[in-house]
Write a protein that holds these residues in place. Structure first.
Motif, short mmCIF file in Angstrom:
data_model
loop_
_atom_site.label_atom_id
_atom_site.label_comp_id
_atom_site.label_asym_id
_atom_site.label_seq_id
_atom_site.Cartn_x
_atom_site.Cartn_y
_atom_site.Cartn_z
N MET A 70 0.85 -1.19 0.00
CA MET A 70 0.00 0.00 0.00
C MET A 70 0.89 1.24 0.00
SD MET A 70 -2.88 -1.14 2.77
CE MET A 70 -1.71 -2.00 3.82
N ILE A 71 0.45 2.26 -0.71
CA ILE A 71 1.16 3.53 -0.70
C ILE A 71 0.77 4.28 0.57
CG2 ILE A 71 -0.62 4.71 -2.06
CD1 ILE A 71 1.70 6.26 -3.45
N THR A 72 1.73 4.96 1.17
CA THR A 72 1.47 5.74 2.38
C THR A 72 1.20 7.20 2.01
OG1 THR A 72 3.79 6.35 2.67
CG2 THR A 72 3.07 4.27 3.70
N ALA A 73 0.82 7.98 3.00
CA ALA A 73 0.62 9.42 2.77
C ALA A 73 1.94 10.05 2.30
CB ALA A 73 0.12 10.10 4.04
N GLU A 74 3.06 9.64 2.89
CA GLU A 74 4.37 10.15 2.47
C GLU A 74 4.66 9.73 1.03
OE1 GLU A 74 7.94 12.04 2.17
OE2 GLU A 74 6.45 12.32 3.75
N GLY A 75 4.28 8.52 0.66
CA GLY A 75 4.46 8.05 -0.71
C GLY A 75 3.65 8.88 -1.70
N ARG A 76 2.41 9.20 -1.32
CA ARG A 76 1.57 10.06 -2.18
C ARG A 76 2.19 11.46 -2.32
NH1 ARG A 76 -3.03 7.88 -3.70
NH2 ARG A 76 -3.90 6.17 -2.49
N ALA A 77 2.70 11.98 -1.21
CA ALA A 77 3.32 13.31 -1.24
C ALA A 77 4.55 13.30 -2.14
CB ALA A 77 3.68 13.76 0.18
N ARG A 78 5.37 12.26 -2.03
CA ARG A 78 6.58 12.17 -2.87
C ARG A 78 6.19 12.03 -4.33
NH1 ARG A 78 11.82 9.92 -1.66
NH2 ARG A 78 11.23 10.37 0.50
N MET A 79 5.16 11.26 -4.61
CA MET A 79 4.70 11.11 -5.99
C MET A 79 4.19 12.44 -6.54
SD MET A 79 1.98 8.42 -7.63
CE MET A 79 0.59 9.26 -6.90
N ARG A 80 3.44 13.19 -5.73
CA ARG A 80 2.96 14.51 -6.17
C ARG A 80 4.13 15.45 -6.43
NH1 ARG A 80 -0.95 13.55 -2.29
NH2 ARG A 80 0.12 14.84 -0.76
N ALA A 81 5.16 15.38 -5.60
CA ALA A 81 6.35 16.23 -5.81
C ALA A 81 7.09 15.82 -7.09
CB ALA A 81 7.28 16.14 -4.60
N ALA A 82 7.06 14.53 -7.40
CA ALA A 82 7.77 14.02 -8.57
C ALA A 82 7.01 14.27 -9.87
CB ALA A 82 8.03 12.52 -8.41
N LEU A 83 5.71 14.38 -9.79
CA LEU A 83 4.88 14.46 -11.00
C LEU A 83 5.27 15.61 -11.94
CD1 LEU A 83 2.69 12.86 -12.37
CD2 LEU A 83 1.01 14.24 -11.17
#
Length: 150
Positions: free
Chosen positions: A98-111
């Motif tokens: 499962m993706i975590t909140a930190e994972g979602r934040a990192r993905m948003r920063a990478a997008l």
């Protein structure tokens, strides 16, 4: 005699694909370096962001990777708190990612970084050509080979 039957390196489909893959992977890795992600890690987070949770095997299948390699790729993501890997409630032998909140934040920063390199590639290579390339590569996945079958 076909070019492929001569054994020439310039006729090797695998070599041509791997050269292009290394070239593009290095380009995407460089673009994503400011957010401390590699292209494969971004792809994993992106897929998990769309699916919420997946088994390791399901995630590996979705990304066309063998299960062992996927498990290795998940270790640094779990260590950094970007994903969790837990036994399934339904079957303790199965591991769920499962993706975590930190994972979602990192993905948003990478997008935005990913979007930029994607746009630069398509500008250089051609939007239509890039779409055709993706379609051709999807076709490769439907050739009937089973590289990870046991």
């Amino acid at each position: 005699m076909t070019p492929a039957s001569t054994g020439r390196a310039d006729a090797c489909n695998n070599l041509a694909l791997r050269k292009a893959a290394r070239y593009l992977s290095a380009t995407y890795d460089k673009a994503l370096a400011p957010v401390d992600l590699r292209a494969t890690q971004f792809s994993i987070l992106q897929r998990l962001g769309a699916e919420e949770e997946m088994t390791i095997s399901g995630l590996a299948d979705a990304i066309a990777m063998d299960r062992t390699t996927m498990a290795s790729n998940l270790k640094p993501l779990a260590r950094d708190g970007l994903v969790t890997v837990e036994p399934s409630a339904a079957d303790r032998r199965v591991r769920v990612v499962m993706i975590t909140a930190e994972g979602r934040a990192r993905m948003r920063a990478a997008l935005p970084l990913w979007n930029d390199v994607q746009a630069r590639f398509e500008k250089s290579f051609g939007v239509g050509e890039a779409a055709q390339l993706r379609a051709s590569l999807e076709g490769v996945l439907r050739t009937g080979f089973e590289p990870w079958a046991e």
